[in-house]
Design a protein around this motif. Structure first.
Motif, mmCIF file in Angstrom:
data_model
loop_
_atom_site.group_PDB
_atom_site.id
_atom_site.type_symbol
_atom_site.label_atom_id
_atom_site.label_comp_id
_atom_site.label_asym_id
_atom_site.label_seq_id
_atom_site.Cartn_x
_atom_site.Cartn_y
_atom_site.Cartn_z
ATOM 1 N N VAL A 31 3.167 12.524 -44.228
ATOM 2 C CA VAL A 31 1.459 12.612 -44.331
ATOM 3 C C VAL A 31 0.338 13.299 -43.810
ATOM 4 C CG1 VAL A 31 0.970 9.925 -42.854
ATOM 5 C CG2 VAL A 31 2.954 10.121 -43.061
ATOM 6 N N ASP A 32 -0.208 13.257 -44.595
ATOM 7 C CA ASP A 32 -1.693 14.318 -44.197
ATOM 8 C C ASP A 32 -2.368 13.567 -43.557
ATOM 9 O OD1 ASP A 32 -2.446 16.497 -43.767
ATOM 10 O OD2 ASP A 32 -3.623 16.315 -45.366
ATOM 11 N N LYS A 33 -3.186 13.711 -41.645
ATOM 12 C CA LYS A 33 -4.158 13.263 -41.827
ATOM 13 C C LYS A 33 -4.999 13.732 -41.152
ATOM 14 C CE LYS A 33 -2.710 10.932 -37.213
ATOM 15 N NZ LYS A 33 -3.839 12.396 -36.417
ATOM 16 N N ASP A 34 -6.100 13.431 -40.367
ATOM 17 C CA ASP A 34 -6.944 13.465 -39.315
ATOM 18 C C ASP A 34 -6.456 14.121 -38.273
ATOM 19 O OD1 ASP A 34 -8.963 13.176 -41.309
ATOM 20 O OD2 ASP A 34 -10.138 12.009 -40.594
ATOM 21 N N ASN A 35 -7.282 15.077 -37.369
ATOM 22 C CA ASN A 35 -6.668 15.735 -36.314
ATOM 23 C C ASN A 35 -7.367 14.401 -35.640
ATOM 24 O OD1 ASN A 35 -6.895 17.109 -33.813
ATOM 25 N ND2 ASN A 35 -5.194 17.852 -34.375
ATOM 26 N N GLY A 36 -5.898 13.855 -34.534
ATOM 27 C CA GLY A 36 -5.992 13.431 -33.316
ATOM 28 C C GLY A 36 -5.388 13.301 -32.458
ATOM 29 N N GLY A 37 -4.058 14.777 -32.271
ATOM 30 C CA GLY A 37 -3.389 14.727 -31.085
ATOM 31 C C GLY A 37 -1.759 13.755 -31.668
ATOM 32 N N LYS A 38 -1.027 14.992 -30.891
ATOM 33 C CA LYS A 38 0.138 14.492 -30.936
ATOM 34 C C LYS A 38 0.446 13.078 -30.760
ATOM 35 C CE LYS A 38 5.537 15.270 -28.968
ATOM 36 N NZ LYS A 38 6.125 15.807 -28.381
ATOM 37 N N ALA A 39 -0.430 11.769 -29.775
ATOM 38 C CA ALA A 39 0.020 10.519 -29.453
ATOM 39 C C ALA A 39 -0.558 10.168 -30.669
ATOM 40 C CB ALA A 39 -0.539 10.009 -28.246
ATOM 41 N N ASP A 40 -1.016 10.082 -31.821
ATOM 42 C CA ASP A 40 -1.944 9.514 -32.689
ATOM 43 C C ASP A 40 -1.532 10.219 -33.759
ATOM 44 O OD1 ASP A 40 -4.357 8.265 -33.972
ATOM 45 O OD2 ASP A 40 -4.165 9.817 -34.741
ATOM 46 N N ALA A 41 -0.846 10.898 -33.923
ATOM 47 C CA ALA A 41 0.485 10.826 -35.169
ATOM 48 C C ALA A 41 1.573 10.495 -34.640
ATOM 49 C CB ALA A 41 0.532 12.802 -35.409
ATOM 50 N N LEU A 42 2.190 10.183 -33.977
ATOM 51 C CA LEU A 42 3.427 9.474 -33.006
ATOM 52 C C LEU A 42 3.071 8.188 -34.048
ATOM 53 C CD1 LEU A 42 4.576 11.357 -30.515
ATOM 54 C CD2 LEU A 42 6.344 11.122 -32.650
ATOM 55 N N ASN A 43 1.651 7.167 -33.752
ATOM 56 C CA ASN A 43 1.517 6.382 -33.643
ATOM 57 C C ASN A 43 1.031 5.859 -35.809
ATOM 58 O OD1 ASN A 43 1.582 5.598 -31.509
ATOM 59 N ND2 ASN A 43 -0.998 5.783 -31.196
#
Length: 471
Positions: free
Chosen positions: A145-157
């Motif tokens: 999954v490629d996503k906008d940067n949002g931090g580790k917690a956001d990436a886990l969500n």
């Protein structure tokens, strides 16, 4: 003068009683952990994990690994995940807007192409740019999954939203997982009568170990002193404390490096909190709070097996950032869930676990700093009771070395990872030097973490990796 005498007595008696209290708690936890470790090892010697591997009733697992600027290790670590021994699982790597070529390396190494994928957004997150799967059937379990940067917690969500299975394993992508880790972590979900909402295992330091095809093939003590100090810290924390807290069902922390969770409870609890830098601890506390408030029986289980190997910081700059962040995360979690403090509504969690973390994990470095500063003040004014001071100093040093030595003994009698000639001696040397060299730095970084918390610092701080020694 009267006020000064009161402060002096408060300092002398307060520091002494606090030291005795914290030492007693460590001893009791160590004894209980040792007893439970012996029971676990005996019981586990009869377990046939192959039956879990081949059983059609073994639950499917989604492995979620957030990645930000992990180009040095990401291909090797994905290979490690693909080689896990488990029947039904998927691997979701969430590229959190990396600025390096992490995504490009993954695309090249695993023949990835972008695909149409419907995301069930149960937890609000930053935008997903694209989802990739491999054209090679050998990598059919892999989802990128490629996503906008949002931090580790956001990436886990995001990973939780993308996942399709009822159990989720959240890991750090810079870790190497033992091949049978999922088999061991899923076992409590199959055998406990109460609902298991989370399990975690032992994290070990991989610095100077040899990695081949995503697996640790040669374990050795790190060559540098700074990672060696962390080896001792990890052994002490995982073998002398968490086993006891798990048995008491009072464990507050599942390491962010490796944890297995009930996805439904995670979602009902709101997912990972991106407003704290200690999202792993905060989630576990929030899940436990949710279960208590809904009067549901549950367990959080700790597995004492070495399940995960991580690259520890090898510079004081990077290690300082990590410990600063740990302090801020602990303080933020305790503040967010302050209603649990000494609250019998939450059982042992409110009466014992939360106060323990408040006094002995968060407050201890602050008390230690004020103790040192007041000792210096007494020294310059000629009022320091040298006899009491030296006795207290010797007592604390001796206890610290003794505690570390017991942890090393536990390691030697249980899983004995460090088998090279001289490793045991080197670990004992680390135990002798740690209170003098390493511990003062830990206190300093904890104090700086509290200062940054007060001033409103929220960022993680960049964690540069050098990569594993590979063949």
């Amino acid at each position: 003068m009267w006020a000064y005498d009161i402060l002096n007595n408060l300092y002398t008696n307060g520091i002494l009683y606090f030291a005795i209290l914290i030492m007693s708690s460590y001893v009791l936890l160590g004894i209980y952990s040792g007893k439970e470790m012996a029971v676990y090892l005996k019981k586990n010697s009869y377990v046939n994990y192959r039956s879990i591997l081949v059983s059609p009733t073994s639950p499917a697992i989604s492995i979620i690994a957030p990645a930000y600027n992990e180009a040095n290790t990401i291909v090797e670590n994905v290979r490690s995940l693909l080689s896990l021994h488990y029947g039904n699982f998927e691997i979701i790597i969430v590229n959190d807007g990396s600025k390096d070529d992490s995504l490009e390396r993954l695309i090249a190494a695993y023949n990835l192409v972008e695909v149409d994928f419907a995301v069930n957004e149960q937890i609000p997150t930053k935008a997903v740019r694209g989802i990739f799967k491999s054209t090679n059937p050998a990598f059919g379990k892999l989802v990128i999954v490629d996503k906008d940067n949002g931090g580790k917690a956001d990436a886990l969500n995001v990973g939780i939203n993308v996942s399709q299975y009822a159990l989720i394993t959240c890991i750090d992508v810079d870790c190497i997982i033992e091949q049978d880790a999922l088999l061991k972590m899923v076992k409590p979900y199959l055998e406990e009568t109460d609902t298991v909402i989370a399990t975690g295992g032992v994290i070990r330091v991989a610095n100077s170990c040899t990695v081949e095809d995503g697996r640790i093939t040669r374990v050795q003590l790190p060559n540098e002193w700074l990672p060696r100090f962390q080896v001792l810290e990890y052994i002490r924390a995982f073998l002398l404390g968490r086993m006891a807290w798990s048995k008491l069902n009072g464990l507050l922390l599942i390491s962010g490096a490796l944890g297995l969770f009930d996805k439904a409870i995670v979602i009902k609890s709101g997912g990972y909190n991106h407003h704290t830098v200690g999202e792993d601890m905060e989630l576990v506390v929030r899940m436990r709070r949710y279960m208590h408030e809904h009067k549901l029986d549950y367990k959080v289980v700790y597995i004492p097996d070495p399940l995960c190997w991580t690259e520890a910081p090898d510079t004081t700059k990077i290690l300082g950032r990590q410990r600063n962040r740990w302090t801020r995360g602990t303080a933020e979690t305790l503040w967010i869930h302050r209603a649990m403090f000494m609250n019998p509504k939450y059982g042992l969690l409110g009466i014992l676990s939360v106060p323990y973390w408040f006094f002995f994990e968060w407050l201890a470095p602050i008390i230690e700093l004020f103790g040192m500063l007041f000792s210096i003040l007494l020294m310059f004014t000629g009022n320091l009771n040298w006899q009491v001071f030296l006795i207290l100093l010797a007592m604390v040093y001796t206890f610290s070395v003794m505690l570390s030595s017991i942890a090393i003994l536990f390691e030697e009698l249980s899983y004995r990872q460090y088998t090279r000639r001289g490793d045991l001696f080197r670990l004992f040397m680390v135990a002798l030097l740690e209170p003098i060299i390493h511990h003062p730095r830990i206190v300093y970084w904890a104090i700086m973490g509290n200062i940054d918390l007060i001033t409103g610092k929220k960022n993680w701080g960049e964690m540069t990796r050098t990569g594993f020694a590979t063949k």
